[in-house]
Design a protein around this motif. Structure first.
Motif, PDB file in Angstrom:
ATOM      1  N   LEU A   1      -1.464  10.696   1.240  1.00 43.37           N
ATOM      2  CA  LEU A   1      -1.469  11.786   0.257  1.00 43.37           C
ATOM      3  C   LEU A   1      -1.362  11.234  -1.165  1.00 43.37           C
ATOM      4  O   LEU A   1      -1.993  11.752  -2.084  1.00 43.37           O
ATOM      5  N   ASP A   2      -0.539  10.224  -1.353  1.00 37.29           N
ATOM      6  CA  ASP A   2      -0.518   9.440  -2.586  1.00 37.29           C
ATOM      7  C   ASP A   2      -1.192   8.109  -2.287  1.00 37.29           C
ATOM      8  O   ASP A   2      -1.289   7.698  -1.123  1.00 37.29           O
ATOM      9  N   GLU A   3      -1.642   7.418  -3.311  1.00 36.56           N
ATOM     10  CA  GLU A   3      -2.195   6.087  -3.086  1.00 36.56           C
ATOM     11  C   GLU A   3      -1.113   5.203  -2.464  1.00 36.56           C
ATOM     12  O   GLU A   3       0.017   5.152  -2.938  1.00 36.56           O
ATOM     13  N   ALA A   4      -1.463   4.534  -1.392  1.00 41.38           N
ATOM     14  CA  ALA A   4      -0.518   3.663  -0.690  1.00 41.38           C
ATOM     15  C   ALA A   4      -0.812   2.216  -1.065  1.00 41.38           C
ATOM     16  O   ALA A   4      -1.925   1.725  -0.856  1.00 41.38           O
ATOM     17  N   THR A   5       0.163   1.538  -1.629  1.00 38.89           N
ATOM     18  CA  THR A   5       0.007   0.168  -2.102  1.00 38.89           C
ATOM     19  C   THR A   5       1.162  -0.683  -1.578  1.00 38.89           C
ATOM     20  O   THR A   5       2.168  -0.161  -1.088  1.00 38.89           O
ATOM     21  N   ILE A   6       1.034  -1.981  -1.743  1.00 38.85           N
ATOM     22  CA  ILE A   6       2.131  -2.875  -1.377  1.00 38.85           C
ATOM     23  C   ILE A   6       3.370  -2.530  -2.186  1.00 38.85           C
ATOM     24  O   ILE A   6       4.500  -2.531  -1.669  1.00 38.85           O
ATOM     25  N   GLU A   7       3.181  -2.187  -3.467  1.00 33.99           N
ATOM     26  CA  GLU A   7       4.307  -1.917  -4.364  1.00 33.99           C
ATOM     27  C   GLU A   7       5.118  -0.695  -3.939  1.00 33.99           C
ATOM     28  O   GLU A   7       6.340  -0.669  -4.110  1.00 33.99           O
ATOM     29  N   ASN A   8       4.450   0.335  -3.393  1.00 31.01           N
ATOM     30  CA  ASN A   8       5.220   1.533  -3.018  1.00 31.01           C
ATOM     31  C   ASN A   8       5.464   1.647  -1.515  1.00 31.01           C
ATOM     32  O   ASN A   8       5.776   2.706  -0.998  1.00 31.01           O
TER      33      ASN A   8
ATOM     34  N   ASN B   1      10.273   1.696  -0.943  1.00 30.74           N
ATOM     35  CA  ASN B   1       9.505   2.016  -2.144  1.00 30.74           C
ATOM     36  C   ASN B   1      10.380   1.785  -3.370  1.00 30.74           C
ATOM     37  O   ASN B   1      11.227   2.614  -3.706  1.00 30.74           O
ATOM     38  N   GLU B   2      10.178   0.675  -4.036  1.00 24.87           N
ATOM     39  CA  GLU B   2      10.938   0.367  -5.249  1.00 24.87           C
ATOM     40  C   GLU B   2      10.093   0.563  -6.498  1.00 24.87           C
ATOM     41  O   GLU B   2      10.482   0.151  -7.588  1.00 24.87           O
ATOM     42  N   SER B   3       8.937   1.216  -6.339  1.00 28.77           N
ATOM     43  CA  SER B   3       8.043   1.463  -7.468  1.00 28.77           C
ATOM     44  C   SER B   3       8.396   2.781  -8.155  1.00 28.77           C
ATOM     45  O   SER B   3       9.319   3.493  -7.745  1.00 28.77           O
ATOM     46  N   GLU B   4       7.625   3.130  -9.167  1.00 26.34           N
ATOM     47  CA  GLU B   4       7.808   4.381  -9.899  1.00 26.34           C
ATOM     48  C   GLU B   4       6.945   5.506  -9.346  1.00 26.34           C
ATOM     49  O   GLU B   4       6.907   6.591  -9.923  1.00 26.34           O
ATOM     50  N   ARG B   5       6.246   5.273  -8.233  1.00 31.46           N
ATOM     51  CA  ARG B   5       5.315   6.265  -7.687  1.00 31.46           C
ATOM     52  C   ARG B   5       5.694   6.630  -6.261  1.00 31.46           C
ATOM     53  O   ARG B   5       6.033   5.757  -5.459  1.00 31.46           O
ATOM     54  N   HIS B   6       5.621   7.918  -5.954  1.00 37.75           N
ATOM     55  CA  HIS B   6       5.866   8.379  -4.592  1.00 37.75           C
ATOM     56  C   HIS B   6       4.824   7.785  -3.630  1.00 37.75           C
ATOM     57  O   HIS B   6       3.703   7.442  -4.030  1.00 37.75           O
TER      58      HIS B   6
ATOM     59  N   GLY C   1       3.006  16.785  14.387  1.00 34.61           N
ATOM     60  CA  GLY C   1       2.649  16.407  13.031  1.00 34.61           C
ATOM     61  C   GLY C   1       3.907  16.088  12.248  1.00 34.61           C
ATOM     62  O   GLY C   1       4.992  16.592  12.563  1.00 34.61           O
ATOM     63  N   LYS C   2       3.770  15.235  11.243  1.00 33.20           N
ATOM     64  CA  LYS C   2       4.933  14.914  10.417  1.00 33.20           C
ATOM     65  C   LYS C   2       4.486  14.482   9.030  1.00 33.20           C
ATOM     66  O   LYS C   2       3.414  13.893   8.862  1.00 33.20           O
ATOM     67  N   VAL C   3       5.310  14.800   8.060  1.00 35.10           N
ATOM     68  CA  VAL C   3       5.114  14.347   6.685  1.00 35.10           C
ATOM     69  C   VAL C   3       6.201  13.336   6.370  1.00 35.10           C
ATOM     70  O   VAL C   3       7.392  13.612   6.545  1.00 35.10           O
ATOM     71  N   MET C   4       5.778  12.149   5.957  1.00 35.36           N
ATOM     72  CA  MET C   4       6.701  11.080   5.593  1.00 35.36           C
ATOM     73  C   MET C   4       6.927  11.136   4.088  1.00 35.36           C
ATOM     74  O   MET C   4       5.967  11.179   3.314  1.00 35.36           O
ATOM     75  N   LEU C   5       8.184  11.127   3.683  1.00 38.09           N
ATOM     76  CA  LEU C   5       8.547  11.305   2.279  1.00 38.09           C
ATOM     77  C   LEU C   5       9.229  10.032   1.772  1.00 38.09           C
ATOM     78  O   LEU C   5      10.442   9.875   1.896  1.00 38.09           O
ATOM     79  N   LYS C   6       8.430   9.136   1.216  1.00 32.17           N
ATOM     80  CA  LYS C   6       8.973   7.885   0.685  1.00 32.17           C
ATOM     81  C   LYS C   6       8.940   7.994  -0.841  1.00 32.17           C
ATOM     82  O   LYS C   6       7.989   7.578  -1.505  1.00 32.17           O
ATOM     83  N   GLU C   7      10.022   8.571  -1.398  1.00 35.42           N
ATOM     84  CA  GLU C   7      10.051   8.881  -2.814  1.00 35.42           C
ATOM     85  C   GLU C   7      10.180   7.622  -3.675  1.00 35.42           C
ATOM     86  O   GLU C   7      10.666   6.581  -3.229  1.00 35.42           O
ATOM     87  N   ALA C   8       9.715   7.739  -4.903  1.00 28.43           N
ATOM     88  CA  ALA C   8       9.774   6.628  -5.850  1.00 28.43           C
ATOM     89  C   ALA C   8      11.207   6.126  -6.008  1.00 28.43           C
ATOM     90  O   ALA C   8      12.147   6.916  -6.117  1.00 28.43           O
ATOM     91  N   ARG C   9      11.368   4.814  -5.944  1.00 27.39           N
ATOM     92  CA  ARG C   9      12.615   4.078  -6.216  1.00 27.39           C
ATOM     93  C   ARG C   9      13.674   4.237  -5.120  1.00 27.39           C
ATOM     94  O   ARG C   9      14.558   3.399  -5.027  1.00 27.39           O
TER      95      ARG C   9
END
Length: 247
Positions: free
Chosen positions: A134-141, A205-210, A95-103
């Motif tokens: 876990l967070d909404e996944a979008t093209i922006e993030n 992830n260049e957005s403001e959301r994780h 198992g793994k958690v991917m952490l793609k933080e905002a910006r």
């Protein structure tokens, strides 16, 4: 339970999305475990830089226990779908958690999971990942991108891309235009099941959301693994249809 159409979609495309597998309450507990739990803090890896130098961090583990991550990984709503898609009983791999933080979260370069797992000794690519948003996944993030149907290529050669492992760039350039690129935008709690040979990547992830996610990885119970000393063995974590660990 997966429908016949969903199974056929998976076999043709190499992936299928199932919405609402986990409730918002489940997701909230997972996010709390990301931010405050011991498992992620203890196993987090840094320095997975993309070609631009941005890092995408992840936490990874290979054992099951008594925490929320293990409960999710053995949940019948997940395991039974995995068993159907593999065509046989499943065993937990990691198992793994991917952490793609905002910006700041970097990209993941194009790769196949079996590009890694082949070199860990697994004989067959009858392996699968269950990707939970876990967070909404979008093209922006920086949501996951896949090349639809690319699992039918078989395993491609992989090498260093930044400090990651990715598909050999020359071969990627040759095959990329042959497949439709799909941005897998997901609501929290949805699960993307995808084949171990499916080509996939994600942008920075260049957005403001994780954009955090939890990925559960499984192998078919019959899939042997060769260890570094040449011993052939079978996984010790098969999971029953009811979610019980059998060994």
């Amino acid at each position: 339970m997966l429908s016949y159409k969903q199974v056929m979609d998976y076999e043709r495309d190499g992936y299928v999305t199932v919405e609402g597998v986990f409730s918002q309450e489940d997701v909230d507990k997972m996010i709390d475990a990301v931010e405050n739990g011991d498992r992620v803090a203890r196993t987090v890896m840094t320095g997975q830089a993309d070609v631009s130098g941005k890092n995408s961090n992840l936490a990874i583990w290979h054992e099951l226990g008594s925490d929320i991550w293990s409960a999710a990984s053995t949940a019948p709503r997940v395991v039974n779908s995995v068993r159907i898609l593999l065509g046989e009983d499943a065993a937990f791999f990691h198992g793994k958690v991917m952490l793609k933080e905002a910006r700041t979260g970097g990209a993941w370069e194009w790769h196949q999971d079996y590009g890694y797992w082949y070199n860990q000794g697994f004989i067959f690519p009858n392996m699968i990942s269950a990707f939970v948003a876990l967070d909404e996944a979008t093209i922006e993030n920086g949501c996951l991108q896949v090349l639809r149907g690319s699992h039918l290529l078989g395993r491609l050669d992989h090498g260093k891309v930044g400090s990651q492992v990715g598909v050999e760039p020359r071969r990627l350039a040759q095959v990329e235009s042959m497949f439709e690129r799909v941005h897998c935008e997901l609501k929290p709690g949805s699960v993307l099941f995808f084949h171990s040979n499916l080509l996939h990547a994600s942008a920075a992830n260049e957005s403001e959301r994780h954009r955090r996610s939890f990925i559960m990885c499984y192998t078919a119970v019959s899939n042997p693994q060769i260890t570094k000393n040449g011993t052939v063995w079978r996984t010790s974590c098969p999971i029953s249809a009811e979610g019980a660990i059998l060994a």
